[in-house]
Design an enzyme around this catalytic site. Structure first.
Site, PDB file in Angstrom:
ATOM      1  N   LYS A 161      -0.245   7.712   6.683  1.00 55.27           N
ATOM      2  CA  LYS A 161       0.830   8.644   6.292  1.00 55.27           C
ATOM      3  C   LYS A 161       1.244   9.474   7.206  1.00 55.27           C
ATOM      4  CE  LYS A 161       1.052   5.799   2.766  1.00 55.27           C
ATOM      5  NZ  LYS A 161       1.047   5.723   1.152  1.00 55.27           N
TER       6      LYS A 161
HETATM    7  C1  LIG Z   1       0.704   4.866   0.055  1.00 60.27           C
HETATM    8  C2  LIG Z   1       1.344   5.027  -1.347  1.00 60.27           C
HETATM    9  C3  LIG Z   1       0.894   5.208  -2.552  1.00 60.27           C
HETATM   10  C4  LIG Z   1      -0.707   5.376  -2.670  1.00 60.27           C
HETATM   11  O1  LIG Z   1      -1.402   6.351  -2.111  1.00 60.27           O
HETATM   12  P1  LIG Z   1      -2.936   5.825  -1.643  1.00 60.27           P
HETATM   13  O2  LIG Z   1      -3.230   7.385  -1.112  1.00 60.27           O
HETATM   14  O3  LIG Z   1      -3.156   4.933  -0.779  1.00 60.27           O
HETATM   15  O4  LIG Z   1      -3.513   5.918  -2.996  1.00 60.27           O
HETATM   16  C5  LIG Z   1       1.834   5.278  -3.486  1.00 60.27           C
HETATM   17  N1  LIG Z   1       3.033   5.016  -3.310  1.00 60.27           N
HETATM   18  C6  LIG Z   1       3.479   4.807  -2.235  1.00 60.27           C
HETATM   19  C7  LIG Z   1       5.097   4.634  -2.212  1.00 60.27           C
HETATM   20  C8  LIG Z   1       2.836   4.598  -1.173  1.00 60.27           C
HETATM   21  O5  LIG Z   1       3.335   4.382   0.158  1.00 60.27           O
END
Ligand SMILES: *Cc1c(COP(=O)(O)O)cnc(C)c1O
Length: 367
Positions: free
Chosen positions: A184
């Protein structure tokens, strides 16, 4: 295979190691410690909100938000049909039903006109997702929410720092939820954060993420909670990342501009959406491979892979998968899902590498 350009890669070259070392030498490695408070405080400031609650990942951030807002059995929650599945999964965790809504061609985000058609007496919430770093049209979503007495949880997992009409995403709805997964915009390895201006909601989320245990009376539980806490180790990395977030965001915008410039002359592709009211943060720079392109999207992914360029297809439309099955028609998410490809996007990606990638695309389309 000589060259390899990954789709994403964290940059951990700031104070990450220094702060982590401090955790190890001091022994504060679990879910208490100074980095947790510091990271929460600075992240709230960054988003322009009053409160933030750290947690173990982005999925549980969304789960905590739904629980704090009282969503449960018998309720319906509107989610876009094109998103990472966690957005819908968390609704199911609470016993509520995710109601799928198609996205817009010109933002790739949830379509307000389509939201209106899916509202019933059971609808309680909307979860707009700022997909791949492009903010949703929040004014129209907030207006619908207000008119129908719905709460709004922004899924900002892919959009840290993106702005809608000068406001940071996450600060517009009732609660904003972020992920700090390894790929991210900023990362803590695994991690998440809920942000809100509502003190009561923040307190509820704090209670729920820590077993529902009373703050005044240890081992006393009035509600069933969870262990959704972030560790000081994660927060140490997060704080170091946050110190450089503006630099990260600028770099991502520069990468997107370079891609846009170099891809302008490539035929039969569609560049990513933008809007005058949006200040995007390209999480994954993404394009559509139109029907006329010399190969289809899946073949293109294989060809690029052979050349050492790592890419991803777009998410599958949720309605096509059995846990979320919905036989109504979602033409835009279907089309985007078939044509969309995410290209390498990370801080250390060099202009030269972007040239290699875009040259590949243009050559492949000629043959
Ligand atoms: C990555 C993501 C999540 C979940 O996040 P995690 O930290 O992997 O649990 C939720 N919504 C979207 C749109 C994502 O891209």
């Amino acid at each position: 295979m000589e060259q390899f350009i990954p789709i994403a890669k964290p940059n951990l070259k700031g104070n990450e190691l220094k702060y982590l070392t401090e955790c190890i030498t001091s022994g504060w490695i679990s879910s208490s410690g100074k980095f947790i408070e510091l990271f929460e405080k600075k992240f709230a400031d960054f988003c322009g909100v009053k409160h933030s609650v750290s947690c173990s990942n982005g999925t549980v951030a969304l789960h905590l938000a739904l629980l704090a807002l009282g969503i449960g059995k018998g309720d319906e929650v509107i989610v876009p049909n094109l998103t990472f599945a966690a957005t819908a999964n968390v609704v199911i965790y609470t016993g509520a039903k995710p109601v799928l809504v198609d996205v817009q061609e010109d933002t790739w985000c949830i379509d307000s006109e389509e939201i209106k058609k899916k509202i019933t007496k059971r609808t309680k919430a909307i979860i707009p997702v700022h997909l791949y770093g492009m903010p949703c049209d929040m004014d129209s979503i907030m207006k619908i929410a207000k008119e129908n007495n719905l709460v709004v949880i922004e899924d900002c997992a892919e959009a840290h720092g993106a702005e809608y009409k000068g406001k940071k995403v996450g600060s517009i709805g009732d609660i904003g939820c972020f992920s700090f997964y390894g790929n991210k915009i900023i990362t803590t390895g695994e991690g998440g954060m809920c942000v809100t201006n509502d003190k009561q909601l923040a307190e509820k989320m704090r209670l729920l993420k820590d077993h529902g245990m009373s703050k005044e009376k240890r081992y006393w539980h009035d509600v069933i909670g969870y262990n959704y806490r972030m560790t000081n180790l994660q927060a140490a990395v997060g704080l170091a990342q946050l110190e450089r977030i503006n630099e990260f965001i600028e770099k991502r915008r520069a990468i997107a501009e370079t891609y846009n410039r170099l891809l302008k002359s490539v035929k039969d592709i569609t560049l990513p959406p933008n809007k005058p009211w949006a200040k995007k943060v390209d999480w994954l720079y993404s394009i559509l491979i139109n029907d006329k392109f010399s190969v289809n999207r899946d073949n293109l992914i294989d060809i690029l892979k052979e050349k050492g360029i790592d890419t991803r297809r777009f998410f599958y439309p949720l309605n096509e998968m059995s846990p979320y099955k919905d036989n109504s028609s979602f033409p835009i998410s279907k089309k985007l899902s078939e044509q969309g490809i995410n290209l390498p996007t990370y801080i250390e990606l060099k202009e030269k590498e972007i040239e290699i990638i875009t040259n590949c695309l243009s050559i492949i389309n000629v043959y």
